[in-house]
Design a protein around this motif. Structure first.
Motif, PDB file in Angstrom:
ATOM      1  N   LEU A  10      28.268  45.883  28.601  1.00 31.54           N
ATOM      2  CA  LEU A  10      28.818  45.399  29.939  1.00 31.54           C
ATOM      3  C   LEU A  10      29.611  46.490  30.560  1.00 31.54           C
ATOM      4  N   THR A  11      29.363  46.686  31.925  1.00 29.80           N
ATOM      5  CA  THR A  11      30.386  47.477  32.500  1.00 29.80           C
ATOM      6  C   THR A  11      30.804  46.983  33.830  1.00 29.80           C
ATOM      7  N   LEU A  12      31.889  47.377  34.574  1.00 29.86           N
ATOM      8  CA  LEU A  12      32.144  46.774  35.829  1.00 29.86           C
ATOM      9  C   LEU A  12      32.902  47.739  36.426  1.00 29.86           C
ATOM     10  N   CYS A  13      33.350  47.659  37.633  1.00 25.71           N
ATOM     11  CA  CYS A  13      34.489  48.159  38.575  1.00 25.71           C
ATOM     12  C   CYS A  13      35.344  47.100  39.057  1.00 25.71           C
ATOM     13  N   THR A  14      36.481  47.673  39.105  1.00 29.25           N
ATOM     14  CA  THR A  14      37.608  46.333  39.774  1.00 29.25           C
ATOM     15  C   THR A  14      38.678  46.939  39.946  1.00 29.25           C
ATOM     16  N   PHE A  15      39.665  46.176  40.698  1.00 33.58           N
ATOM     17  CA  PHE A  15      41.037  46.517  41.208  1.00 33.58           C
ATOM     18  C   PHE A  15      41.844  46.727  39.778  1.00 33.58           C
ATOM     19  N   ALA A  16      42.658  47.814  39.765  1.00 31.00           N
ATOM     20  CA  ALA A  16      43.370  48.024  38.499  1.00 31.00           C
ATOM     21  C   ALA A  16      44.517  46.976  38.275  1.00 31.00           C
ATOM     22  N   ASP A  17      45.301  46.891  39.529  1.00 34.42           N
ATOM     23  CA  ASP A  17      46.490  46.071  39.378  1.00 34.42           C
ATOM     24  C   ASP A  17      46.517  44.605  39.758  1.00 34.42           C
ATOM     25  N   VAL A  18      45.088  43.996  40.118  1.00 32.01           N
ATOM     26  CA  VAL A  18      45.206  42.554  40.587  1.00 32.01           C
ATOM     27  C   VAL A  18      45.064  41.892  39.393  1.00 32.01           C
ATOM     28  N   PRO A  19      45.857  40.834  39.074  1.00 29.70           N
ATOM     29  CA  PRO A  19      46.198  40.190  37.939  1.00 29.70           C
ATOM     30  C   PRO A  19      44.692  39.543  37.274  1.00 29.70           C
ATOM     31  N   TRP A  20      43.757  39.049  38.263  1.00 25.45           N
ATOM     32  CA  TRP A  20      42.434  38.449  37.716  1.00 25.45           C
ATOM     33  C   TRP A  20      41.422  39.434  37.848  1.00 25.45           C
ATOM     34  N   ASN A  21      41.716  40.600  37.902  1.00 25.05           N
ATOM     35  CA  ASN A  21      40.788  41.770  37.831  1.00 25.05           C
ATOM     36  C   ASN A  21      40.958  42.473  36.592  1.00 25.05           C
ATOM     37  N   ALA A  22      41.498  43.816  36.508  1.00 25.71           N
ATOM     38  CA  ALA A  22      41.453  44.576  35.392  1.00 25.71           C
ATOM     39  C   ALA A  22      42.295  43.916  34.021  1.00 25.71           C
ATOM     40  N   PRO A  23      43.526  43.329  34.504  1.00 26.70           N
ATOM     41  CA  PRO A  23      44.221  42.743  33.448  1.00 26.70           C
ATOM     42  C   PRO A  23      43.295  41.663  32.616  1.00 26.70           C
ATOM     43  N   TYR A  24      42.835  40.875  33.461  1.00 25.00           N
ATOM     44  CA  TYR A  24      42.031  39.717  33.005  1.00 25.00           C
ATOM     45  C   TYR A  24      40.751  40.203  32.253  1.00 25.00           C
ATOM     46  N   TYR A  25      39.932  41.155  32.950  1.00 27.20           N
ATOM     47  CA  TYR A  25      38.658  41.631  31.899  1.00 27.20           C
ATOM     48  C   TYR A  25      39.085  42.311  30.534  1.00 27.20           C
ATOM     49  N   THR A  26      40.553  42.712  30.820  1.00 27.05           N
ATOM     50  CA  THR A  26      40.971  43.518  29.188  1.00 27.05           C
ATOM     51  C   THR A  26      41.084  42.189  28.426  1.00 27.05           C
ATOM     52  N   ARG A  27      41.519  41.103  28.899  1.00 19.22           N
ATOM     53  CA  ARG A  27      41.538  39.803  27.709  1.00 19.22           C
ATOM     54  C   ARG A  27      40.178  39.734  27.582  1.00 19.22           C
TER      55      ARG A  27
END
Length: 168
Positions: free
Chosen positions: A112-129
């Motif tokens: 799966l891939t996606l593009c998202t905001f790097a610093d928004v807590p429910w974006n990149a940090p969430y997707y990392t989790r």
């Protein structure tokens, strides 16, 4: 919540979910994103017709979250995940992503891939989790590069953006 395919007549509900979910962006100083119009019904219908649109529904079968995706360079690209605030912080978004991953795996799709905001807590940090990792610019496929160009033209690069991948 249970996950199922989006049904005819539910596309305006997806727009409502996206508008409601977007309100979180006001609190972090991104009112332009909060006020951004959701995808038009005609565009959402394209995902539905392709069998690439799913909703998480409550016990009364009412959608409270959705995910849409499209094939990009041999992977399944998450175009949008939106969870209504009334259903937030209950694992609904993760369940939608896991459902998408299961569907992709069943079809032999490697990631799966996606593009998202790097610093928004429910974006990149969430997707990392959720098992995604950031891709370096040099690792972007032609399709992801094209998506990033469209995002930049739309003005999303006003805030740091990243592409991410979840190997399946």
């Amino acid at each position: 919540m249970r996950i199922r395919a989006v049904r005819d007549g539910e596309l305006p509900l997806l727009q409502d979910i996206e508008r409601a979910a977007g309100q979180w962006f006001h609190a972090i100083g991104m009112p332009e994103i909060a006020g951004d119009a959701p995808l038009p019904v005609s565009e959402l219908a394209r995902y539905q017709r392709a069998g690439l649109a799913w909703v998480a529904v409550d016990g009364a079968d009412r959608p409270g979250a959705y995910v849409i995706a499209e094939p990009v360079d041999g992977n399944l690209h998450v175009e949008q995940v939106s969870v209504h605030p009334h259903h937030a912080r209950r694992g609904v978004g993760r369940s939608l992503l896991d459902h998408l991953a299961d569907r992709a795996t069943a079809c032999g799709i490697p990631a799966l891939t996606l593009c998202t905001f790097a610093d928004v807590p429910w974006n990149a940090p969430y997707y990392t989790r959720c098992g995604f990792h950031r891709l370096h610019e040099s690792a972007l496929s032609p399709g992801l590069r094209a998506i990033r160009r469209r995002e930049a033209a739309y003005g999303l690069d006003r805030w740091p953006r990243v592409c991410m991948r979840r190997d399946l």
